[in-house]
Design a protein around this motif. Structure first.
Motif, PDB file in Angstrom:
ATOM      1  N   ASP A 189       0.855  -1.185   0.000  1.00 36.34           N
ATOM      2  CA  ASP A 189       0.000   0.000   0.000  1.00 36.34           C
ATOM      3  C   ASP A 189       0.894   1.239   0.000  1.00 36.34           C
ATOM      4  N   PRO A 190       0.927   1.989  -1.131  1.00 33.17           N
ATOM      5  CA  PRO A 190       0.209   1.837  -2.399  1.00 33.17           C
ATOM      6  C   PRO A 190       0.622   0.550  -3.129  1.00 33.17           C
ATOM      7  N   SER A 191      -0.254   0.082  -3.990  1.00 34.13           N
ATOM      8  CA  SER A 191      -0.045  -1.221  -4.607  1.00 34.13           C
ATOM      9  C   SER A 191       0.681  -1.182  -5.946  1.00 34.13           C
ATOM     10  N   SER A 192       0.739  -0.015  -6.598  1.00 33.72           N
ATOM     11  CA  SER A 192       1.337   0.014  -7.937  1.00 33.72           C
ATOM     12  C   SER A 192       2.270   1.190  -8.188  1.00 33.72           C
ATOM     13  N   SER A 193       2.314   2.169  -7.284  1.00 26.30           N
ATOM     14  CA  SER A 193       3.137   3.363  -7.509  1.00 26.30           C
ATOM     15  C   SER A 193       3.813   3.806  -6.222  1.00 26.30           C
ATOM     16  N   TYR A 235       4.927   7.406  -4.631  1.00 27.98           N
ATOM     17  CA  TYR A 235       4.698   8.834  -4.825  1.00 27.98           C
ATOM     18  C   TYR A 235       5.788   9.651  -4.127  1.00 27.98           C
ATOM     19  N   SER A 292       9.575   8.755  -0.187  1.00 25.58           N
ATOM     20  CA  SER A 292       8.296   8.103  -0.405  1.00 25.58           C
ATOM     21  C   SER A 292       8.164   6.985   0.624  1.00 25.58           C
ATOM     22  N   VAL A 342       6.006   2.989   1.497  1.00 24.59           N
ATOM     23  CA  VAL A 342       5.103   1.914   1.097  1.00 24.59           C
ATOM     24  C   VAL A 342       4.940   0.968   2.284  1.00 24.59           C
ATOM     25  N   ALA A 375      -3.304  11.505  -2.360  1.00 23.72           N
ATOM     26  CA  ALA A 375      -2.048  10.756  -2.423  1.00 23.72           C
ATOM     27  C   ALA A 375      -0.968  11.427  -1.579  1.00 23.72           C
ATOM     28  N   LYS A 389      -1.770  10.962   2.180  1.00 26.07           N
ATOM     29  CA  LYS A 389      -1.465   9.592   2.594  1.00 26.07           C
ATOM     30  C   LYS A 389       0.040   9.389   2.731  1.00 26.07           C
ATOM     31  N   GLN A 424       2.068   8.182   6.111  1.00 28.82           N
ATOM     32  CA  GLN A 424       2.925   6.991   6.150  1.00 28.82           C
ATOM     33  C   GLN A 424       4.355   7.347   6.555  1.00 28.82           C
TER      34      GLN A 424
END
Length: 217
Positions: free
Chosen positions: A28-32, A34, A45, A47, A155, A158, A162
């Motif tokens: 999470d995020p699953s594909s990018s 940021y 960033s 994840v 985004a 979030k 995180q």
């Protein structure tokens, strides 16, 4: 029956190649990934990685830009159900020839997270993935997306949350006392017991005092 068996033998390898390997981790995020777009600075960033399997799982980051990116932690082992937030650092270069900022667009830089099922008590070393290549699963390939730090967005909110959680977890980990791993090992097979050291120093001191008293007499 023989014809049916032959058909099954033909289908088995085909079926195995169609179905992808079952993922062990949830991202999470699953594909990018940021990053706030701040040219000339090192951006961060994050994840969240969660082990959704019933086994111990080793994970490892890989990137197409190792000179400008690094991860903390770069890898590790998660117990069943355990999760952590990994921080990813990337230096953002200045745009060339007055190019427009690439905000809200994907870049060529990518990150890959791979996983490996391991036994309880296994110590993490990157070489685990080389030793068991046939058991390694590619969990996700994450693309880098830049965000405008001055423009509010879900985004960006979030990401800030995180990063704060990752920083809090790192601070809490620093407060914990080091784990007692038992007697220290020095050199090859020599076990040093602190109580034994103290006793030997005490006996040596007693011997010196005894010699001094004899000399004085």
């Amino acid at each position: 029956m023989a014809a049916a068996d032959g058909k099954l033998r033909w289908l088995c390898p085909f079926t195995k190649s169609v179905f992808p390997a079952r993922r062990r981790l949830r991202l999470d995020p699953s594909s990018s990934l940021y990053f706030p777009y701040e040219p000339g600075k090192q951006a961060k960033s994050a994840v969240k990685i969660k082990n959704t399997s019933k086994s111990y799982v080793a994970f490892k980051f890989q990137t197409t830009a190792p000179k400008s990116c690094y991860m903390r932690p770069p890898g590790g082992i998660l117990t069943p159900g355990e999760s952590l937030i990994a921080t990813v650092f990337k230096f953002i270069e200045q745009p060339e020839n007055n190019e427009k900022p690439i905000v809200d667009q994907k870049t060529k830089v990518k990150f890959k997270i791979i996983s490996l099922k391991v036994k309880e008590g296994t110590d993490y070393v990157p070489e685990l993935f080389d030793e068991q290549k046939d058991q390694v699963t590619i969990e996700r390939t994450l693309k880098v997306v830049f965000l405008d730090p001055e423009r509010p967005s879900p985004a960006l909110d979030k990401l800030k949350l995180q990063l704060a959680q990752a920083e809090a977890a790192a601070t809490e980990a620093d407060k914990k006392p080091p784990v007692d791993t038992g007697p220290k090992v020095v050199g090859e097979g020599l076990i040093v017991d602190e109580w034994k050291e103290r006793r030997e120093r005490y006996l040596a001191k007693q011997q010196v005092e005894a010699v001094d008293s004899v000399v004085k007499q």
